[in-house]
Design a protein around this motif. Structure first.
Motif, PDB file in Angstrom:
ATOM      1  N   LYS A  63       2.827  -3.746   3.687  1.00  0.00           N
ATOM      2  CA  LYS A  63       2.727  -2.618   2.761  1.00  0.00           C
ATOM      3  C   LYS A  63       3.104  -3.044   1.344  1.00  0.00           C
ATOM      4  CE  LYS A  63       4.537   1.975   1.816  1.00  0.00           C
ATOM      5  NZ  LYS A  63       4.569   1.705   0.395  1.00  0.00           N
ATOM      6  N   ARG A  66       0.233  -5.031  -0.086  1.00  0.00           N
ATOM      7  CA  ARG A  66      -0.878  -4.124  -0.404  1.00  0.00           C
ATOM      8  C   ARG A  66      -0.589  -3.355  -1.688  1.00  0.00           C
ATOM      9  NH1 ARG A  66      -1.021   0.944   2.885  1.00  0.00           N
ATOM     10  NH2 ARG A  66       0.477   1.394   1.271  1.00  0.00           N
ATOM     11  N   ASP A  67       0.630  -2.832  -1.843  1.00  0.00           N
ATOM     12  CA  ASP A  67       0.993  -2.085  -3.049  1.00  0.00           C
ATOM     13  C   ASP A  67       0.897  -2.959  -4.292  1.00  0.00           C
ATOM     14  OD1 ASP A  67       1.435   0.085  -1.415  1.00  0.00           O
ATOM     15  OD2 ASP A  67       3.631  -0.043  -1.508  1.00  0.00           O
TER      16      ASP A  67
END
Length: 99
Positions: A63, A66-67
Motif C-alpha cells: 500500500k 502504491r501510494d
C-alpha cells in the motif's frame, strides 16, 4: 501536441489472478507446515504470529509503494498540465511594442 502520461502499461486480470493464487498457495502451505511441525504449541503459536506479522507487513508495504506511485503520477500530471498551458499560451510570432 498532447502527451498522455496515463498510457503506461496496465496490469492484466490474469496477472492479478496469478498473484492472488500464488499468495494464497504460499500462505496456506506455510500455515499447514507450521501446524504439522513436530514442536510444542508455544513454538507453533510463535511461528503463526510471525506469519501473521509478515503478511500484514507485506500488505502495508504494498500500500505504501502504491501510494508513493500515485503521488508521483499526480505530480507528473500537474507538470504536464503546466507545460500544456504554457505551450498553448506561447505565441512565437507575437511582437512586443517598444516605446
Amino acid at each position: 501536441m498532447d502527451i498522455d502520461i496515463a498510457a503506461a502499461p496496465k496490469v492484466t486480470a490474469a496477472f492479478y489472478i496469478q498473484a492472488a493464487a500464488s499468495f494464497v498457495v504460499a500462505l496456506l502451505a506455510l500455515a499447514v507446515g507450521i501446524f504439522y511441525l513436530p514442536v510444542g504449541g508455544w513454538i507453533r503459536a510463535f511461528l503463526g504470529l510471525g506469519l501473521a506479522y509478515v503478511v500484514t507487513s507485506a500488505f502495508t508495504l504494498a500500500k505504501t509503494i502504491r501510494d508513493a506511485q500515485e503521488v508521483g503520477t499526480v505530480v507528473r500530471r500537474v507538470d504536464q498540465a503546466r507545460i500544456d498551458n504554457f505551450i498553448s499560451q506561447h505565441d512565437p510570432f507575437k511582437t512586443t511594442a517598444t516605446n
